[in-house]
Design a protein around this motif. Structure first.
Motif, PDB file in Angstrom:
ATOM      1  N   MET A   9       0.829  -1.200   0.000  1.00 37.61           N
ATOM      2  CA  MET A   9       0.000   0.000   0.000  1.00 37.61           C
ATOM      3  C   MET A   9       0.878   1.271   0.000  1.00 37.61           C
ATOM      4  O   MET A   9       1.805   1.357   0.800  1.00 37.61           O
ATOM      5  CB  MET A   9      -0.749  -0.040   1.334  1.00 37.61           C
ATOM      6  CG  MET A   9      -2.131   0.463   1.382  1.00 37.61           C
ATOM      7  SD  MET A   9      -2.713   0.295   3.120  1.00 37.61           S
ATOM      8  CE  MET A   9      -2.681  -1.464   3.414  1.00 37.61           C
ATOM      9  N   ASP A  32      -8.216  -1.425  -8.016  1.00 37.87           N
ATOM     10  CA  ASP A  32      -9.105  -0.806  -7.015  1.00 37.87           C
ATOM     11  C   ASP A  32     -10.227  -0.011  -7.704  1.00 37.87           C
ATOM     12  O   ASP A  32     -11.374  -0.013  -7.254  1.00 37.87           O
ATOM     13  CB  ASP A  32      -8.308   0.112  -6.082  1.00 37.87           C
ATOM     14  CG  ASP A  32      -7.458  -0.674  -5.083  1.00 37.87           C
ATOM     15  OD1 ASP A  32      -7.768  -1.861  -4.845  1.00 37.87           O
ATOM     16  OD2 ASP A  32      -6.493  -0.105  -4.551  1.00 37.87           O
ATOM     17  N   PRO A  43     -12.946  -0.387  -2.770  1.00 39.44           N
ATOM     18  CA  PRO A  43     -12.437  -1.337  -1.782  1.00 39.44           C
ATOM     19  C   PRO A  43     -12.552  -0.840  -0.343  1.00 39.44           C
ATOM     20  O   PRO A  43     -12.972  -1.597   0.542  1.00 39.44           O
ATOM     21  CB  PRO A  43     -10.964  -1.486  -2.162  1.00 39.44           C
ATOM     22  CG  PRO A  43     -10.878  -1.109  -3.582  1.00 39.44           C
ATOM     23  CD  PRO A  43     -11.957  -0.108  -3.833  1.00 39.44           C
ATOM     24  N   SER A  44     -12.230   0.424  -0.124  1.00 34.77           N
ATOM     25  CA  SER A  44     -12.244   0.916   1.253  1.00 34.77           C
ATOM     26  C   SER A  44     -13.649   0.943   1.809  1.00 34.77           C
ATOM     27  O   SER A  44     -13.896   0.508   2.933  1.00 34.77           O
ATOM     28  CB  SER A  44     -11.618   2.304   1.321  1.00 34.77           C
ATOM     29  OG  SER A  44     -10.322   2.217   0.832  1.00 34.77           O
ATOM     30  N   LEU A  47     -14.718  -2.527   2.539  1.00 29.79           N
ATOM     31  CA  LEU A  47     -14.077  -3.102   3.723  1.00 29.79           C
ATOM     32  C   LEU A  47     -14.553  -2.448   5.017  1.00 29.79           C
ATOM     33  O   LEU A  47     -14.535  -3.067   6.088  1.00 29.79           O
ATOM     34  CB  LEU A  47     -12.550  -2.970   3.619  1.00 29.79           C
ATOM     35  CG  LEU A  47     -11.882  -3.957   2.661  1.00 29.79           C
ATOM     36  CD1 LEU A  47     -10.472  -3.507   2.304  1.00 29.79           C
ATOM     37  CD2 LEU A  47     -11.837  -5.357   3.283  1.00 29.79           C
ATOM     38  N   PHE A  57     -13.881  -9.574   0.172  1.00 31.92           N
ATOM     39  CA  PHE A  57     -13.250  -8.571  -0.708  1.00 31.92           C
ATOM     40  C   PHE A  57     -12.254  -9.231  -1.648  1.00 31.92           C
ATOM     41  O   PHE A  57     -12.229  -8.984  -2.847  1.00 31.92           O
ATOM     42  CB  PHE A  57     -12.570  -7.485   0.144  1.00 31.92           C
ATOM     43  CG  PHE A  57     -11.671  -6.591  -0.655  1.00 31.92           C
ATOM     44  CD1 PHE A  57     -12.195  -5.686  -1.562  1.00 31.92           C
ATOM     45  CD2 PHE A  57     -10.283  -6.678  -0.533  1.00 31.92           C
ATOM     46  CE1 PHE A  57     -11.364  -4.866  -2.332  1.00 31.92           C
ATOM     47  CE2 PHE A  57      -9.448  -5.866  -1.283  1.00 31.92           C
ATOM     48  CZ  PHE A  57     -10.000  -4.959  -2.186  1.00 31.92           C
ATOM     49  N   ARG A  58     -11.413 -10.104  -1.082  1.00 25.81           N
ATOM     50  CA  ARG A  58     -10.365 -10.755  -1.886  1.00 25.81           C
ATOM     51  C   ARG A  58     -10.978 -11.611  -2.992  1.00 25.81           C
ATOM     52  O   ARG A  58     -10.421 -11.718  -4.085  1.00 25.81           O
ATOM     53  CB  ARG A  58      -9.468 -11.636  -1.009  1.00 25.81           C
ATOM     54  CG  ARG A  58      -8.741 -10.903   0.106  1.00 25.81           C
ATOM     55  CD  ARG A  58      -7.632 -10.028  -0.407  1.00 25.81           C
ATOM     56  NE  ARG A  58      -7.117  -9.138   0.633  1.00 25.81           N
ATOM     57  CZ  ARG A  58      -6.714  -7.896   0.421  1.00 25.81           C
ATOM     58  NH1 ARG A  58      -6.738  -7.376  -0.779  1.00 25.81           N
ATOM     59  NH2 ARG A  58      -6.279  -7.151   1.401  1.00 25.81           N
ATOM     60  N   GLU A  61     -12.047  -9.368  -5.656  1.00 28.84           N
ATOM     61  CA  GLU A  61     -10.818  -8.863  -6.281  1.00 28.84           C
ATOM     62  C   GLU A  61     -10.291  -9.912  -7.279  1.00 28.84           C
ATOM     63  O   GLU A  61      -9.785  -9.573  -8.345  1.00 28.84           O
ATOM     64  CB  GLU A  61      -9.793  -8.599  -5.167  1.00 28.84           C
ATOM     65  CG  GLU A  61      -8.587  -7.778  -5.560  1.00 28.84           C
ATOM     66  CD  GLU A  61      -7.645  -7.510  -4.371  1.00 28.84           C
ATOM     67  OE1 GLU A  61      -7.506  -8.383  -3.487  1.00 28.84           O
ATOM     68  OE2 GLU A  61      -7.022  -6.437  -4.336  1.00 28.84           O
ATOM     69  N   GLY A  79      -4.101  -3.856  -6.111  1.00 22.14           N
ATOM     70  CA  GLY A  79      -4.248  -3.346  -4.748  1.00 22.14           C
ATOM     71  C   GLY A  79      -3.128  -3.981  -3.918  1.00 22.14           C
ATOM     72  O   GLY A  79      -2.637  -5.066  -4.260  1.00 22.14           O
ATOM     73  N   GLY A  80      -2.750  -3.315  -2.830  1.00 21.56           N
ATOM     74  CA  GLY A  80      -1.610  -3.794  -2.051  1.00 21.56           C
ATOM     75  C   GLY A  80      -1.791  -5.186  -1.463  1.00 21.56           C
ATOM     76  O   GLY A  80      -0.821  -5.888  -1.178  1.00 21.56           O
ATOM     77  N   GLY A  81      -3.053  -5.614  -1.299  1.00 22.20           N
ATOM     78  CA  GLY A  81      -3.292  -6.891  -0.615  1.00 22.20           C
ATOM     79  C   GLY A  81      -3.600  -8.037  -1.555  1.00 22.20           C
ATOM     80  O   GLY A  81      -4.033  -9.107  -1.126  1.00 22.20           O
ATOM     81  N   LEU A 125      -7.489  -0.217   6.012  1.00 21.46           N
ATOM     82  CA  LEU A 125      -6.547  -1.206   6.554  1.00 21.46           C
ATOM     83  C   LEU A 125      -5.414  -0.507   7.284  1.00 21.46           C
ATOM     84  O   LEU A 125      -4.876  -1.018   8.251  1.00 21.46           O
ATOM     85  CB  LEU A 125      -5.982  -2.076   5.431  1.00 21.46           C
ATOM     86  CG  LEU A 125      -6.876  -3.237   5.035  1.00 21.46           C
ATOM     87  CD1 LEU A 125      -6.204  -4.088   3.981  1.00 21.46           C
ATOM     88  CD2 LEU A 125      -7.232  -4.100   6.229  1.00 21.46           C
ATOM     89  N   ARG A 141       3.976  -9.306   4.199  1.00 28.01           N
ATOM     90  CA  ARG A 141       3.670  -9.329   2.764  1.00 28.01           C
ATOM     91  C   ARG A 141       4.917  -9.337   1.880  1.00 28.01           C
ATOM     92  O   ARG A 141       4.867  -9.819   0.753  1.00 28.01           O
ATOM     93  CB  ARG A 141       2.798  -8.121   2.400  1.00 28.01           C
ATOM     94  CG  ARG A 141       1.367  -8.279   2.881  1.00 28.01           C
ATOM     95  CD  ARG A 141       0.555  -7.092   2.413  1.00 28.01           C
ATOM     96  NE  ARG A 141      -0.829  -7.174   2.858  1.00 28.01           N
ATOM     97  CZ  ARG A 141      -1.725  -6.231   2.592  1.00 28.01           C
ATOM     98  NH1 ARG A 141      -1.372  -5.161   1.903  1.00 28.01           N
ATOM     99  NH2 ARG A 141      -2.963  -6.372   3.008  1.00 28.01           N
TER     100      ARG A 141
HETATM  101  O1  SKM Z   1      -3.193  -3.402   1.071  1.00 26.05           O
HETATM  102  C1  SKM Z   1      -4.392  -3.744   1.038  1.00 26.05           C
HETATM  103  O2  SKM Z   1      -4.806  -4.760   1.613  1.00 26.05           O
HETATM  104  C2  SKM Z   1      -5.331  -2.906   0.279  1.00 26.05           C
HETATM  105  C3  SKM Z   1      -4.840  -1.932  -0.561  1.00 26.05           C
HETATM  106  C4  SKM Z   1      -5.702  -1.074  -1.382  1.00 26.05           C
HETATM  107  O3  SKM Z   1      -5.086  -0.876  -2.643  1.00 26.05           O
HETATM  108  C5  SKM Z   1      -7.086  -1.681  -1.562  1.00 26.05           C
HETATM  109  O4  SKM Z   1      -7.046  -2.755  -2.474  1.00 26.05           O
HETATM  110  C6  SKM Z   1      -7.675  -2.139  -0.260  1.00 26.05           C
HETATM  111  O5  SKM Z   1      -7.846  -1.008   0.586  1.00 26.05           O
HETATM  112  C7  SKM Z   1      -6.771  -3.198   0.408  1.00 26.05           C
END
Ligand code: SKM
Ligand code: ATP
Ligand code: MG
Length: 266
Positions: A9, A32, A43-44, A47, A57-58, A61, A79-81, A125, A141
């Motif tokens: 992120m 996103d 996403p936010s 969540l 969510f995943r 995604e 997205g970061g996750g 998050l 991660r």
């Molecule tokens: O790092 C994460 O888990 C996320 C990063 C954002 O890009 C979004 O995909 C969301 O808020 C989750």
């Protein structure tokens, strides 16, 4: 080309991805944004709803990722996750995309996220975790991104456009050589960023010296600095003689700068 950007992120996947797509004349997809287009909420917001789990969510995604990976001439910013669902990682690993991991120090993402303009979306998050929990998430991660990446680009102290150029070059270059150079370039940028910071302090000191009439050069202070740095840093690869040389170059320039500030006509 088919390029997929992964990383934590705030590391700059969206910013760099958009500019890279423009430069390559490719389509740009931000997962996103695609999530919001498909599901009506981003996403936010998704969540933040207590009725929704991160797992739900995943899985949504996953659908967007799978569709996006069908495209060609595209830059995809994840997205970061995205690496949190094993099925997502499998999909990425089995794809024919150039997977590029944007990496940075933890402090860099923290700085970027804290100074980023607040959007309606936010980053729940991050907001729901303490700094130490956020650090743990980052540590957890990191190996997941590394395992998927064809190439790692170090982003610290580099402008987005510099990173775009680096990525373009990297896609044509030898991976290992590129990665090591990418890391060295980031350290060089950090070194010069710190030198710039040091000159700002020198400027403040010059103002103080001008006010109080204190001499610009104080030999005992110079010797003290040298001794302290040698005690702290002297090693096989960085012997005392090298530390002395570096300090001499930096202090000589600082003295000249102070002289120019205090007595510009001399
Ligand atoms: O790092 C994460 O888990 C996320 C990063 C954002 O890009 C979004 O995909 C969301 O808020 C989750
Ligand atoms: N190389 C950079 N140097 C300085 N600031 C940057 C850089 N890249 C991105 N930023 C800034 O950092 C913030 C986060 O960037 P961005 O939204 O692109 O990250 P991201 O990796 O897409 O994050 P997320 O995983 O949450 O989608 C933004 O405010 C952006 O302007
Ligand atoms: Mg993003």
């Amino acid at each position: 080309m088919k390029i997929l950007l992964i990383g934590f992120m705030g590391v700059g996947k969206t910013t760099v991805g958009r500019q890279l797509a423009t430069k390559l004349n490719h389509q740009f997809i931000d997962l996103d944004v695609a999530f919001k287009t498909k599901n009506g909420v981003g996403p936010s917001e998704f969540l933040q709803n207590p009725a929704h789990t991160e797992q739900a969510f995943r899985e949504l995604e996953y659908d967007i990722l799978a569709t996006s990976l069908q495209k060609d001439n595209v830059v995809i910013s994840t997205g970061g996750g995205v690496v949190m669902l094993p099925a997502n990682s499998t999909l990425i690993a089995q794809s024919d995309f150039e997977v590029i991991y944007l990496d940075s120090q933890f402090s860099t993402v923290l700085d970027r996220l804290l100074s980023a303009p607040k959007t309606a979306e936010g980053r729940p998050l991050m907001d729901n975790l303490s700094v130490s929990e956020f650090y743990d998430l980052w540590m957890m991660r990191k190996p997941k991104y590394a395992a998927l990446a064809k190439l790692k680009v170090v982003t610290d102290y580099k402008q987005p456009m510099t990173l775009v150029d680096e990525i373009k070059q990297a896609l044509e270059a030898q991976t290992q050589l590129f990665e090591e150079r990418s890391a060295i370039d980031a350290v060089d940028n950090e070194l010069f960023y710190l030198l710039k910071k040091r000159f700002t302090l020198v400027k403040q000191l010059a103002a103080y010296k001008a006010q109080t009439g204190l001499a610009i050069v104080q030999p005992e202070r110079m010797l003290g600095m040298q001794e302290r740095l040698i005690n702290e840093f002297a090693s096989l690869e960085m012997p005392a003689s090298f530390i002395k040389q570096v300090l001499e170059v930096v202090t000589k320039r600082a003295i000249k700068h102070e002289e120019q500030l205090i007595a510009p006509d001399r």
